[in-house]
Design a protein around this motif. Structure first.
Motif, PDB file in Angstrom:
ATOM      1  N   ASN A  53       0.897  -1.376  -0.005  1.00 57.77           N
ATOM      2  CA  ASN A  53      -0.067   0.016  -0.041  1.00 57.77           C
ATOM      3  C   ASN A  53       0.791   1.214   0.024  1.00 57.77           C
ATOM      4  OD1 ASN A  53      -2.247   1.731   0.236  1.00 57.77           O
ATOM      5  ND2 ASN A  53      -2.444   1.657   2.240  1.00 57.77           N
ATOM      6  N   CYS A  80      -2.059  -6.013  -3.714  1.00 55.39           N
ATOM      7  CA  CYS A  80      -2.313  -4.631  -3.736  1.00 55.39           C
ATOM      8  C   CYS A  80      -3.285  -4.449  -2.640  1.00 55.39           C
ATOM      9  CB  CYS A  80      -2.635  -4.304  -4.991  1.00 55.39           C
ATOM     10  SG  CYS A  80      -2.960  -2.424  -5.242  1.00 55.39           S
ATOM     11  N   ASP A  81      -3.062  -4.035  -1.477  1.00 54.12           N
ATOM     12  CA  ASP A  81      -3.965  -3.752  -0.374  1.00 54.12           C
ATOM     13  C   ASP A  81      -4.660  -2.474  -0.487  1.00 54.12           C
ATOM     14  OD1 ASP A  81      -3.568  -6.219   0.709  1.00 54.12           O
ATOM     15  OD2 ASP A  81      -2.004  -5.572   2.281  1.00 54.12           O
ATOM     16  N   GLY A  82      -4.209  -1.644  -1.287  1.00 49.29           N
ATOM     17  CA  GLY A  82      -4.797  -0.237  -1.437  1.00 49.29           C
ATOM     18  C   GLY A  82      -4.217   0.319  -2.701  1.00 49.29           C
ATOM     19  N   SER A 104      -8.751  -1.686  -5.045  1.00 52.97           N
ATOM     20  CA  SER A 104      -7.369  -1.069  -4.847  1.00 52.97           C
ATOM     21  C   SER A 104      -6.803  -0.814  -6.225  1.00 52.97           C
ATOM     22  CB  SER A 104      -6.563  -2.481  -4.531  1.00 52.97           C
ATOM     23  OG  SER A 104      -6.473  -3.566  -5.498  1.00 52.97           O
TER      24      SER A 104
END
Length: 247
Positions: A53, A80-82, A104
Protein backbone atom coordinates in the motif's frame (compact mmCIF):
# COMPACT_ATOMS: atom_id res chain seq x y z
CA UNK A 1 5.32 4.64 10.64
CA UNK A 2 7.95 2.50 8.96
CA UNK A 3 7.20 1.63 5.37
CA UNK A 4 8.86 -1.77 5.61
CA UNK A 5 8.29 -4.75 7.90
CA UNK A 6 9.12 -8.45 7.57
CA UNK A 7 7.43 -11.13 9.65
CA UNK A 8 8.54 -14.77 9.67
CA UNK A 9 6.25 -17.72 10.39
CA UNK A 10 8.07 -21.04 10.12
CA UNK A 11 8.60 -21.61 6.37
CA UNK A 12 6.47 -18.62 5.39
CA UNK A 13 7.10 -14.88 5.57
CA UNK A 14 5.05 -11.73 5.17
CA UNK A 15 6.60 -8.55 3.82
CA UNK A 16 4.74 -5.25 4.26
CA UNK A 17 5.54 -2.22 2.11
CA UNK A 18 3.24 0.52 3.40
CA UNK A 19 4.14 4.12 2.65
CA UNK A 20 6.84 5.87 0.67
CA UNK A 21 9.68 3.73 -0.69
CA UNK A 22 12.48 5.81 0.74
CA UNK A 23 16.11 6.22 -0.23
CA UNK A 24 16.80 8.18 2.99
CA UNK A 25 16.59 5.62 5.80
CA UNK A 26 18.65 7.76 8.18
CA UNK A 27 16.12 10.56 7.84
CA UNK A 28 13.01 8.42 7.97
CA UNK A 29 14.47 6.03 10.57
CA UNK A 30 13.64 3.18 8.24
CA UNK A 31 15.38 0.80 5.82
CA UNK A 32 16.84 1.43 2.41
CA UNK A 33 16.84 -1.07 -0.45
CA UNK A 34 20.30 -2.35 0.46
CA UNK A 35 19.15 -3.42 3.93
CA UNK A 36 15.90 -4.90 2.59
CA UNK A 37 17.65 -6.77 -0.22
CA UNK A 38 20.21 -8.20 2.18
CA UNK A 39 17.52 -9.43 4.55
CA UNK A 40 15.38 -10.90 1.76
CA UNK A 41 18.40 -12.59 0.17
CA UNK A 42 19.11 -14.33 3.47
CA UNK A 43 15.47 -15.26 4.04
CA UNK A 44 14.88 -18.99 4.33
CA UNK A 45 11.22 -19.40 3.40
CA UNK A 46 9.19 -21.44 0.93
CA UNK A 47 6.49 -18.78 0.57
CA UNK A 48 6.71 -15.00 0.70
CA UNK A 49 3.58 -12.83 0.75
CA UNK A 50 4.24 -9.19 -0.12
CA UNK A 51 1.53 -6.71 0.94
CA UNK A 52 1.70 -3.30 -0.75
CA UNK A 53 0.00 0.00 0.00
CA UNK A 54 2.32 2.68 -1.30
CA UNK A 55 2.35 5.80 -3.44
CA UNK A 56 5.80 4.76 -4.64
CA UNK A 57 9.08 6.54 -4.14
CA UNK A 58 12.65 6.15 -5.36
CA UNK A 59 12.73 4.15 -8.59
CA UNK A 60 16.20 2.77 -7.81
CA UNK A 61 14.91 1.36 -4.52
CA UNK A 62 11.82 -0.09 -6.18
CA UNK A 63 13.82 -1.82 -8.90
CA UNK A 64 16.24 -3.31 -6.37
CA UNK A 65 13.38 -4.76 -4.31
CA UNK A 66 11.64 -6.01 -7.47
CA UNK A 67 14.77 -7.83 -8.63
CA UNK A 68 15.50 -9.54 -5.33
CA UNK A 69 11.89 -10.73 -5.15
CA UNK A 70 12.02 -12.01 -8.75
CA UNK A 71 15.23 -13.88 -7.96
CA UNK A 72 13.96 -15.31 -4.69
CA UNK A 73 13.75 -19.08 -4.34
CA UNK A 74 10.50 -18.63 -2.42
CA UNK A 75 7.10 -18.64 -4.10
CA UNK A 76 6.26 -14.93 -4.13
CA UNK A 77 2.68 -13.65 -3.99
CA UNK A 78 2.14 -9.89 -4.15
CA UNK A 79 -1.02 -8.26 -2.84
CA UNK A 80 -2.22 -4.75 -3.65
CA UNK A 81 -3.93 -3.82 -0.38
CA UNK A 82 -4.71 -0.24 -1.41
CA UNK A 83 -2.44 1.66 -3.80
CA UNK A 84 0.53 0.26 -5.70
CA UNK A 85 1.73 3.36 -7.51
CA UNK A 86 4.85 4.23 -9.44
CA UNK A 87 7.82 2.25 -8.02
CA UNK A 88 5.43 0.25 -5.84
CA UNK A 89 3.59 -0.98 -8.95
CA UNK A 90 6.92 -2.32 -10.23
CA UNK A 91 7.40 -4.26 -6.98
CA UNK A 92 3.88 -5.65 -7.41
CA UNK A 93 4.98 -7.18 -10.74
CA UNK A 94 7.50 -9.41 -8.91
CA UNK A 95 4.83 -11.83 -7.73
CA UNK A 96 4.38 -15.31 -9.20
CA UNK A 97 0.77 -14.58 -8.25
CA UNK A 98 -0.30 -10.92 -8.24
CA UNK A 99 -3.53 -10.37 -6.38
CA UNK A 100 -5.57 -7.15 -6.33
CA UNK A 101 -8.27 -6.33 -3.84
CA UNK A 102 -11.42 -5.16 -5.60
CA UNK A 103 -11.07 -1.74 -3.96
CA UNK A 104 -7.41 -1.25 -4.87
CA UNK A 105 -5.57 0.55 -7.66
CA UNK A 106 -2.34 0.43 -9.62
CA UNK A 107 -0.81 3.57 -11.08
CA UNK A 108 1.95 3.54 -13.68
CA UNK A 109 3.86 6.50 -15.10
CA UNK A 110 7.22 7.55 -16.49
CA UNK A 111 10.21 8.26 -14.29
CA UNK A 112 10.68 11.91 -13.40
CA UNK A 113 13.23 14.08 -11.65
CA UNK A 114 14.25 17.60 -10.75
CA UNK A 115 17.02 19.22 -12.71
CA UNK A 116 19.20 22.20 -13.30
CA UNK A 117 21.83 23.10 -15.83
CA UNK A 118 22.21 24.16 -19.44
CA UNK A 119 20.32 22.91 -22.49
CA UNK A 120 22.76 20.07 -23.16
CA UNK A 121 22.45 18.84 -19.57
CA UNK A 122 18.65 18.92 -19.76
CA UNK A 123 18.71 16.94 -23.03
CA UNK A 124 20.91 14.33 -21.37
CA UNK A 125 18.57 14.19 -18.38
CA UNK A 126 15.65 13.52 -20.73
CA UNK A 127 17.55 10.67 -22.40
CA UNK A 128 18.52 9.27 -18.99
CA UNK A 129 14.88 9.34 -17.88
CA UNK A 130 13.87 7.35 -20.96
CA UNK A 131 16.44 4.71 -20.04
CA UNK A 132 15.32 4.62 -16.41
CA UNK A 133 11.68 4.33 -17.48
CA UNK A 134 12.51 1.40 -19.77
CA UNK A 135 13.61 -0.65 -16.75
CA UNK A 136 10.09 -0.32 -15.34
CA UNK A 137 8.59 -1.09 -18.77
CA UNK A 138 10.57 -4.33 -18.81
CA UNK A 139 9.12 -5.30 -15.43
CA UNK A 140 5.57 -4.62 -16.63
CA UNK A 141 6.14 -6.53 -19.87
CA UNK A 142 7.17 -9.64 -17.94
CA UNK A 143 3.52 -9.80 -16.89
CA UNK A 144 1.48 -7.79 -19.40
CA UNK A 145 -0.86 -9.32 -21.95
CA UNK A 146 -0.90 -6.03 -23.90
CA UNK A 147 1.79 -4.62 -26.18
CA UNK A 148 4.79 -2.59 -25.07
CA UNK A 149 3.48 0.41 -27.02
CA UNK A 150 0.21 0.20 -25.08
CA UNK A 151 2.08 0.03 -21.77
CA UNK A 152 4.22 3.04 -22.72
CA UNK A 153 1.14 5.03 -23.72
CA UNK A 154 -0.42 4.28 -20.34
CA UNK A 155 2.76 5.42 -18.63
CA UNK A 156 2.85 8.62 -20.72
CA UNK A 157 -0.68 9.35 -19.53
CA UNK A 158 -0.01 8.44 -15.85
CA UNK A 159 -2.75 5.83 -15.80
CA UNK A 160 -4.73 4.58 -12.80
CA UNK A 161 -5.75 0.93 -13.21
CA UNK A 162 -8.64 -0.81 -11.45
CA UNK A 163 -8.48 -4.40 -10.24
CA UNK A 164 -10.57 -5.61 -13.17
CA UNK A 165 -8.42 -3.80 -15.73
CA UNK A 166 -5.23 -4.99 -14.02
CA UNK A 167 -6.35 -8.60 -14.58
CA UNK A 168 -7.41 -7.84 -18.15
CA UNK A 169 -4.02 -6.27 -18.96
CA UNK A 170 -2.10 -9.10 -17.26
CA UNK A 171 -0.64 -6.91 -14.51
CA UNK A 172 -2.59 -8.93 -11.94
CA UNK A 173 -3.43 -12.62 -11.98
CA UNK A 174 -6.60 -12.44 -9.89
CA UNK A 175 -8.82 -10.42 -7.58
CA UNK A 176 -8.73 -11.36 -3.89
CA UNK A 177 -12.48 -11.65 -3.41
CA UNK A 178 -12.74 -14.00 -6.39
CA UNK A 179 -9.87 -16.09 -5.02
CA UNK A 180 -11.88 -16.47 -1.82
CA UNK A 181 -14.87 -17.64 -3.86
CA UNK A 182 -12.70 -20.13 -5.74
CA UNK A 183 -13.03 -18.32 -9.08
CA UNK A 184 -9.96 -18.15 -11.30
CA UNK A 185 -10.28 -14.52 -12.43
CA UNK A 186 -7.44 -14.70 -14.93
CA UNK A 187 -8.94 -17.78 -16.58
CA UNK A 188 -12.39 -16.19 -16.59
CA UNK A 189 -11.02 -13.08 -18.32
CA UNK A 190 -9.27 -15.26 -20.91
CA UNK A 191 -12.51 -17.15 -21.65
CA UNK A 192 -14.50 -13.91 -21.84
CA UNK A 193 -11.98 -12.41 -24.29
CA UNK A 194 -12.20 -15.53 -26.47
CA UNK A 195 -15.98 -15.20 -26.54
CA UNK A 196 -15.77 -11.51 -27.50
CA UNK A 197 -13.04 -12.03 -30.12
CA UNK A 198 -15.18 -14.05 -32.53
CA UNK A 199 -14.64 -12.60 -36.02
CA UNK A 200 -17.41 -11.00 -38.05
CA UNK A 201 -17.17 -13.83 -40.57
CA UNK A 202 -17.73 -16.41 -37.86
CA UNK A 203 -20.59 -14.37 -36.44
CA UNK A 204 -22.42 -14.47 -39.79
CA UNK A 205 -22.95 -18.22 -39.35
CA UNK A 206 -24.45 -17.83 -35.87
CA UNK A 207 -28.12 -17.23 -35.15
CA UNK A 208 -27.80 -14.05 -33.10
CA UNK A 209 -31.40 -14.28 -31.88
CA UNK A 210 -30.31 -17.17 -29.68
CA UNK A 211 -27.48 -15.33 -27.93
CA UNK A 212 -28.47 -11.67 -27.80
CA UNK A 213 -29.61 -12.03 -24.21
CA UNK A 214 -26.55 -13.97 -23.08
CA UNK A 215 -24.13 -12.28 -20.67
CA UNK A 216 -20.56 -13.11 -21.72
CA UNK A 217 -19.35 -12.70 -18.13
CA UNK A 218 -21.93 -15.23 -16.98
CA UNK A 219 -20.86 -17.68 -19.69
CA UNK A 220 -17.24 -17.34 -18.64
CA UNK A 221 -18.16 -17.85 -15.00
CA UNK A 222 -20.10 -21.01 -15.82
CA UNK A 223 -17.27 -22.39 -17.96
CA UNK A 224 -14.80 -21.78 -15.12
CA UNK A 225 -17.08 -23.60 -12.67
CA UNK A 226 -17.49 -26.59 -14.98
CA UNK A 227 -13.78 -26.84 -15.71
CA UNK A 228 -12.89 -26.59 -12.03
CA UNK A 229 -15.26 -29.47 -11.26
CA UNK A 230 -13.71 -31.50 -14.07
CA UNK A 231 -10.21 -30.67 -12.85
CA UNK A 232 -11.05 -32.24 -9.49
CA UNK A 233 -11.72 -35.59 -11.20
CA UNK A 234 -9.14 -35.55 -14.00
CA UNK A 235 -5.99 -33.74 -15.00
CA UNK A 236 -7.40 -32.49 -18.31
CA UNK A 237 -9.79 -29.73 -17.25
CA UNK A 238 -7.88 -26.46 -17.76
CA UNK A 239 -5.21 -27.98 -19.99
CA UNK A 240 -7.84 -29.44 -22.32
CA UNK A 241 -9.53 -26.06 -22.75
CA UNK A 242 -6.44 -23.90 -23.21
CA UNK A 243 -4.50 -26.44 -25.30
CA UNK A 244 -7.27 -27.27 -27.72
CA UNK A 245 -8.20 -30.56 -26.03
CA UNK A 246 -4.65 -31.92 -25.89
CA UNK A 247 -3.52 -33.59 -22.68
Amino acid sequence: MKYYALERKENKADLYIFGTITSYPWRDKDRDAYGIVQELAELDADELNVHINSNGGAVSEGLAIYNVLKNSKAKVTTYCDGFACSAASVIFMAGDKRIMNSASLLMIHNAWTYGQGNAAEFRKQADDLDTITQASVNAYMNCASITEDEVKKMMDEETWITAEKAVEYGFATSIYEDEEKGVNQSAQMSIRNKILSVSNLEMESIDLSEILQVDSDEIARKVVELLEKKEEKTSTGWSAFFNGGKK
